[in-house]
Scaffold this motif. Structure first.
Motif, PDB file in Angstrom:
ATOM      1  N   THR A  45       0.873  -1.165   0.000  1.00  0.00           N
ATOM      2  CA  THR A  45       0.000   0.000   0.000  1.00  0.00           C
ATOM      3  C   THR A  45       0.909   1.212   0.000  1.00  0.00           C
ATOM      4  N   MET A  46       0.345   2.417  -0.029  1.00  0.00           N
ATOM      5  CA  MET A  46       1.220   3.583  -0.023  1.00  0.00           C
ATOM      6  C   MET A  46       0.572   4.790   0.640  1.00  0.00           C
ATOM      7  N   ALA A  47       1.449   5.636   1.189  1.00  0.00           N
ATOM      8  CA  ALA A  47       1.008   6.949   1.679  1.00  0.00           C
ATOM      9  C   ALA A  47       1.454   7.951   0.630  1.00  0.00           C
TER      10      ALA A  47
ATOM     11  N   ARG B  26       5.811  10.103  -1.465  1.00  0.00           N
ATOM     12  CA  ARG B  26       5.217   8.757  -1.400  1.00  0.00           C
ATOM     13  C   ARG B  26       6.066   7.828  -0.529  1.00  0.00           C
ATOM     14  N   THR B  27       5.394   7.111   0.357  1.00  0.00           N
ATOM     15  CA  THR B  27       6.049   6.023   1.108  1.00  0.00           C
ATOM     16  C   THR B  27       5.310   4.732   0.754  1.00  0.00           C
ATOM     17  N   ILE B  28       6.084   3.698   0.387  1.00  0.00           N
ATOM     18  CA  ILE B  28       5.462   2.402   0.082  1.00  0.00           C
ATOM     19  C   ILE B  28       5.568   1.512   1.327  1.00  0.00           C
ATOM     20  N   PHE B  29       4.519   0.782   1.625  1.00  0.00           N
ATOM     21  CA  PHE B  29       4.480  -0.173   2.749  1.00  0.00           C
ATOM     22  C   PHE B  29       4.287  -1.558   2.155  1.00  0.00           C
ATOM     23  N   ARG B  30       5.134  -2.510   2.560  1.00  0.00           N
ATOM     24  CA  ARG B  30       5.138  -3.827   1.916  1.00  0.00           C
ATOM     25  C   ARG B  30       5.218  -4.921   2.971  1.00  0.00           C
ATOM     26  N   ARG B  31       4.526  -6.001   2.722  1.00  0.00           N
ATOM     27  CA  ARG B  31       4.528  -7.135   3.678  1.00  0.00           C
ATOM     28  C   ARG B  31       4.401  -8.422   2.875  1.00  0.00           C
ATOM     29  N   SER B  32       5.085  -9.488   3.296  1.00  0.00           N
ATOM     30  CA  SER B  32       4.951 -10.779   2.608  1.00  0.00           C
ATOM     31  C   SER B  32       3.534 -11.321   2.824  1.00  0.00           C
TER      32      SER B  32
END
Ligand SMILES: C=C(O[C@H]1C=CC=C(C(=O)O)[C@@H]1O)C(=O)O
Length: 388
Positions: free
Chosen positions: A212-214, A276-282
């Motif tokens: 997702t992203m901010a 923009r900040t990207i948030f990532r999770r497996s």
């Protein structure tokens, strides 16, 4: 980047028989994909244990259950390999139902018939400059009084379309202008056609994991800016940081604390730049229930409504002065080859008959200036406005 002739003919036939369809081009790709429903719109859960076939989800910002969306079912599917028909268990090369057969028949030789909206629904009310600046001022007062930390106001600008306009040509032009955006045309016979070129992922779920992203903070720049030289004033840094905080909290609400953060970085979208900040999770342990929970926690993010969420939504309903429709909701393909990609509905236009409504907004924090906020929305009208 051109929509292939076969797809054009089929979508023109769908429009002519009042069937809803969604056509889209993913970020940084050149192929068009589409789904046509032969049975109008339905409602579907986005994340569910079993889905039989892909659908295209489109949802409002103020929906009660964010995991429950308006849906365009994939009775007919178009992708780079051509047209496929749903036979009840899988996609095949030949039409099966009467609807599919007549759609295919009607699509013969329709390549040059333009796709237009025939909706008779009245468009949203436009907001003038003075009213918008007063709204921003009112938001600043709310924030200063400590009732909210951030609000995202918006407005509409209405324009006339040339009589011979073609929605498919417009989608092609928008895609050429925004190579890194998700570009979609969602044709809903009753409630208008929605043309979107959004830079913002709400939730992407693939077998590898979720993203997702901010995305927030806006400045306008000339062509080909050097992104490394763009500085950010404190107010805009705060505006984006609030969205990042909101997203961290959404993950934590779902018991997820092992996500990766990339950014904030400056990114461009047509004439605009954002932080923009990207948030990532497996994908480990993320079953349908947890994904549904994450979607409910994320939508709507504070990039499109404000913080805290309930009073922000209440305030906007009362004072914004028009109905946002699908703008600032989300949209995207669900369960398409094992992936679901939902984007925030931004840089949006709604086409109703011969009119186009451009939806634009911006985040307000304590230091926001009403005149600058108006100009920001004017700059945002240029993204879709320039392809009319
Ligand atoms: C509400 C909009 O933008 C949001 C997304 C990115 C940047 C924004 C901003 O800088 O204010 C907004 O939060 C819009 O573009 O209509």
């Amino acid at each position: 980047m051109k929509i292939p002739g076969g797809a054009r003919s089929l979508l023109s036939a769908a429009a002519d028989t009042d069937l809803p369809f969604a056509l889209w081009r993913r970020p940084d790709t050149v192929h068009w994909e589409a789904l046509v429903s032969c049975n109008g719109m339905t409602k579907r859960p986005v994340f569910a244990k079993t889905h039989k076939r892909p659908f295209f989800a489109i949802n409002r910002v103020d929906v009660e259950d964010a995991n429950f969306a308006d849906a365009i079912e994939g009775d007919v599917r178009l992708d780079k390999d051509g047209v496929k028909f749903w036979n009840g268990a899988a996609y095949g090369d030949d039409p099966v139902s009467d609807h599919q057969k007549s759609l295919l028949e009607l699509s013969d030789d329709r390549m040059d018939v333009p796709v237009q909206s025939r909706s008779k629904v009245e468009g949203p009310l436009a907001t003038d400059r003075q009213t918008y600046e007063l709204l921003v001022e009112r938001c600043v007062q709310q924030i200063k009084a400590g009732r909210m930390r951030k609000l995202v106001t918006s407005r509409v600008e209405n324009r006339a379309l040339p009589p011979e306009y073609d929605l498919l040509d417009m989608a092609e032009r928008l895609a050429a202008k925004l190579p890194s955006a998700f570009v979609a045309l969602v044709h809903l016979p009753e409630t208008g056609s929605w043309l979107v070129g959004t830079p913002e992922i709400l939730l992407s779920s693939t077998p590898d994991g979720v993203d997702t992203m901010a995305l927030a903070g806006t400045q306008w720049v000339g062509p080909d800016p050097d992104l490394r030289n763009i500085g950010w004033p404190d107010g805009l840094i705060e505006e984006q940081a609030l969205v990042s905080n909101y997203i961290r909290r959404a993950f934590l609400e779902q018991g997820i604390d092992d996500f990766e953060e990339i950014g904030p970085r400056t990114v461009s979208a047509a004439n605009l730049v954002h932080l923009r900040t990207i948030f990532r999770r497996s994908a480990d342990g993320l079953d349908a229930d947890r994904l549904a929970g994450l979607l409910r926690s994320l939508h709507p993010t504070s990039a499109v409504c404000g913080m805290p969420k309930p009073p922000a939504i209440e305030f906007l309903k009362r004072f914004e002065g028009y109905d946002r429709g699908y703008y600032t909701g989300y949209l995207g393909p669900v369960d398409w080859d094992g992936s679901t990609k939902l984007y925030v509905n931004l840089r949006t236009a709604q086409i109703l008959g011969q009119e186009i409504s451009l939806y634009v907004g911006g985040g307000i924090v304590e230091t926001s200036n009403p005149a600058r906020e108006w100009i920001e929305t004017v700059e945002k009208t240029k993204t879709v406005g320039s392809i009319i």
